[in-house]
Design a protein around this motif. Sequence first.
Motif, PDB file in Angstrom:
ATOM      1  N   PHE A   9       0.864  -1.098   0.104  1.00 24.03           N
ATOM      2  CA  PHE A   9       0.034   0.027   0.037  1.00 24.03           C
ATOM      3  C   PHE A   9       0.823   1.026   0.373  1.00 24.03           C
ATOM      4  N   THR A  10       0.432   2.362  -0.241  1.00 26.58           N
ATOM      5  CA  THR A  10       1.077   3.615  -0.574  1.00 26.58           C
ATOM      6  C   THR A  10       0.294   4.407   0.636  1.00 26.58           C
ATOM      7  N   ASN A  11       1.092   5.115   1.365  1.00 28.61           N
ATOM      8  CA  ASN A  11       0.416   5.955   2.218  1.00 28.61           C
ATOM      9  C   ASN A  11       0.086   7.608   1.442  1.00 28.61           C
ATOM     10  N   ARG A  12      -1.100   7.628   1.163  1.00 28.13           N
ATOM     11  CA  ARG A  12      -1.577   8.840   0.876  1.00 28.13           C
ATOM     12  C   ARG A  12      -2.013   9.828   1.835  1.00 28.13           C
ATOM     13  N   THR A  13      -2.222   9.549   2.920  1.00 30.39           N
ATOM     14  CA  THR A  13      -2.645  10.165   3.991  1.00 30.39           C
ATOM     15  C   THR A  13      -1.873  10.975   4.742  1.00 30.39           C
ATOM     16  N   THR A  14      -2.059  11.973   5.654  1.00 34.26           N
ATOM     17  CA  THR A  14      -1.345  12.736   6.347  1.00 34.26           C
ATOM     18  C   THR A  14      -1.515  12.455   7.952  1.00 34.26           C
ATOM     19  N   LYS A  15      -2.367  11.766   8.266  1.00 32.25           N
ATOM     20  CA  LYS A  15      -2.586  11.596   9.609  1.00 32.25           C
ATOM     21  C   LYS A  15      -1.793  10.509  10.094  1.00 32.25           C
ATOM     22  N   PHE A  16      -1.300   9.666   9.506  1.00 34.39           N
ATOM     23  CA  PHE A  16      -0.501   8.549   9.985  1.00 34.39           C
ATOM     24  C   PHE A  16       0.962   8.573   9.624  1.00 34.39           C
ATOM     25  N   GLY A  17       1.432   9.915   9.531  1.00 32.73           N
ATOM     26  CA  GLY A  17       2.723  10.209   9.174  1.00 32.73           C
ATOM     27  C   GLY A  17       3.844   9.631  10.304  1.00 32.73           C
ATOM     28  N   ARG A  18       3.271   9.598  11.594  1.00 38.56           N
ATOM     29  CA  ARG A  18       4.343   9.010  12.528  1.00 38.56           C
ATOM     30  C   ARG A  18       4.791   7.741  12.390  1.00 38.56           C
ATOM     31  N   TYR A  19       3.954   6.932  11.602  1.00 37.73           N
ATOM     32  CA  TYR A  19       4.229   5.400  11.132  1.00 37.73           C
ATOM     33  C   TYR A  19       4.778   5.111   9.772  1.00 37.73           C
ATOM     34  N   PHE A  20       4.212   6.055   8.738  1.00 30.29           N
ATOM     35  CA  PHE A  20       4.609   5.965   7.509  1.00 30.29           C
ATOM     36  C   PHE A  20       4.799   7.252   6.606  1.00 30.29           C
ATOM     37  N   LYS A  21       5.756   7.258   5.963  1.00 28.48           N
ATOM     38  CA  LYS A  21       6.007   8.822   5.308  1.00 28.48           C
ATOM     39  C   LYS A  21       4.970   8.602   4.144  1.00 28.48           C
ATOM     40  N   ARG A  22       4.512   9.864   4.115  1.00 29.05           N
ATOM     41  CA  ARG A  22       3.766   9.860   2.896  1.00 29.05           C
ATOM     42  C   ARG A  22       4.110   9.946   1.424  1.00 29.05           C
ATOM     43  N   GLY A  23       3.676   9.082   0.682  1.00 27.93           N
ATOM     44  CA  GLY A  23       3.809   8.893  -0.801  1.00 27.93           C
ATOM     45  C   GLY A  23       4.567   7.794  -0.829  1.00 27.93           C
ATOM     46  N   ASN A  24       5.167   7.071   0.309  1.00 29.51           N
ATOM     47  CA  ASN A  24       5.890   6.049   0.131  1.00 29.51           C
ATOM     48  C   ASN A  24       5.227   4.622  -0.004  1.00 29.51           C
ATOM     49  N   THR A  25       5.614   3.528  -0.529  1.00 31.21           N
ATOM     50  CA  THR A  25       4.943   2.310  -0.793  1.00 31.21           C
ATOM     51  C   THR A  25       5.655   1.279   0.232  1.00 31.21           C
ATOM     52  N   TYR A  26       4.586   0.852   1.078  1.00 33.80           N
ATOM     53  CA  TYR A  26       5.056  -0.124   1.899  1.00 33.80           C
ATOM     54  C   TYR A  26       4.455  -1.735   1.913  1.00 33.80           C
ATOM     55  N   VAL A  27       5.197  -2.693   2.132  1.00 33.69           N
ATOM     56  CA  VAL A  27       4.681  -4.084   1.991  1.00 33.69           C
ATOM     57  C   VAL A  27       4.940  -4.844   3.526  1.00 33.69           C
ATOM     58  N   ASP A  60      -6.720  -4.589  10.664  1.00 35.90           N
ATOM     59  CA  ASP A  60      -7.487  -4.262   9.468  1.00 35.90           C
ATOM     60  C   ASP A  60      -7.987  -2.989   9.480  1.00 35.90           C
ATOM     61  N   ALA A  61      -8.509  -2.486  10.434  1.00 38.07           N
ATOM     62  CA  ALA A  61      -9.267  -1.092  10.533  1.00 38.07           C
ATOM     63  C   ALA A  61      -8.146   0.065  10.374  1.00 38.07           C
ATOM     64  N   PHE A  62      -7.091  -0.027  10.768  1.00 35.87           N
ATOM     65  CA  PHE A  62      -5.868   0.675  10.612  1.00 35.87           C
ATOM     66  C   PHE A  62      -5.413   0.757   9.092  1.00 35.87           C
ATOM     67  N   LEU A  63      -5.139  -0.595   8.586  1.00 34.88           N
ATOM     68  CA  LEU A  63      -4.651  -0.714   7.301  1.00 34.88           C
ATOM     69  C   LEU A  63      -5.805  -0.207   6.058  1.00 34.88           C
ATOM     70  N   SER A  64      -6.909  -0.372   6.462  1.00 31.65           N
ATOM     71  CA  SER A  64      -8.095  -0.044   5.514  1.00 31.65           C
ATOM     72  C   SER A  64      -7.897   1.508   5.205  1.00 31.65           C
ATOM     73  N   ASN A  65      -7.442   2.256   6.192  1.00 30.54           N
ATOM     74  CA  ASN A  65      -7.306   3.816   5.864  1.00 30.54           C
ATOM     75  C   ASN A  65      -6.402   4.226   4.860  1.00 30.54           C
ATOM     76  N   PHE A  66      -5.428   3.214   4.212  1.00 30.11           N
ATOM     77  CA  PHE A  66      -4.637   3.616   2.847  1.00 30.11           C
ATOM     78  C   PHE A  66      -5.336   3.410   1.829  1.00 30.11           C
TER      79      PHE A  66
END
Length: 66
Positions: A9-27, A60-66
């Motif tokens: 998934f790719t973080n396109r949100t601003t609210k989870f920046g402390r976990y994942f940088k915006r615009g980066n893809t994570y597996v 699942d609830a957390f990851l559904s936000n991306f």
Amino acid sequence: MKFIPGNSFTNRTTKFGRYFKRGNTYVIKNISPKDGKFTYTFTGSDGDKEIVFNTVKEADAFLSNF
């Protein structure tokens, strides 16, 4: 469990920046149960990240936000 190792998934949100940088893809690299909780390991361009969830539903609830 909606999300399994290998899902990306790719973080396109601003609210989870402390976990994942915006615009980066994570597996999702690994999911391991420990002491009744679940540790999810994610890999991305900025290295590995671990997040501990109390339940799979919470993850699942957390990851559904991306």
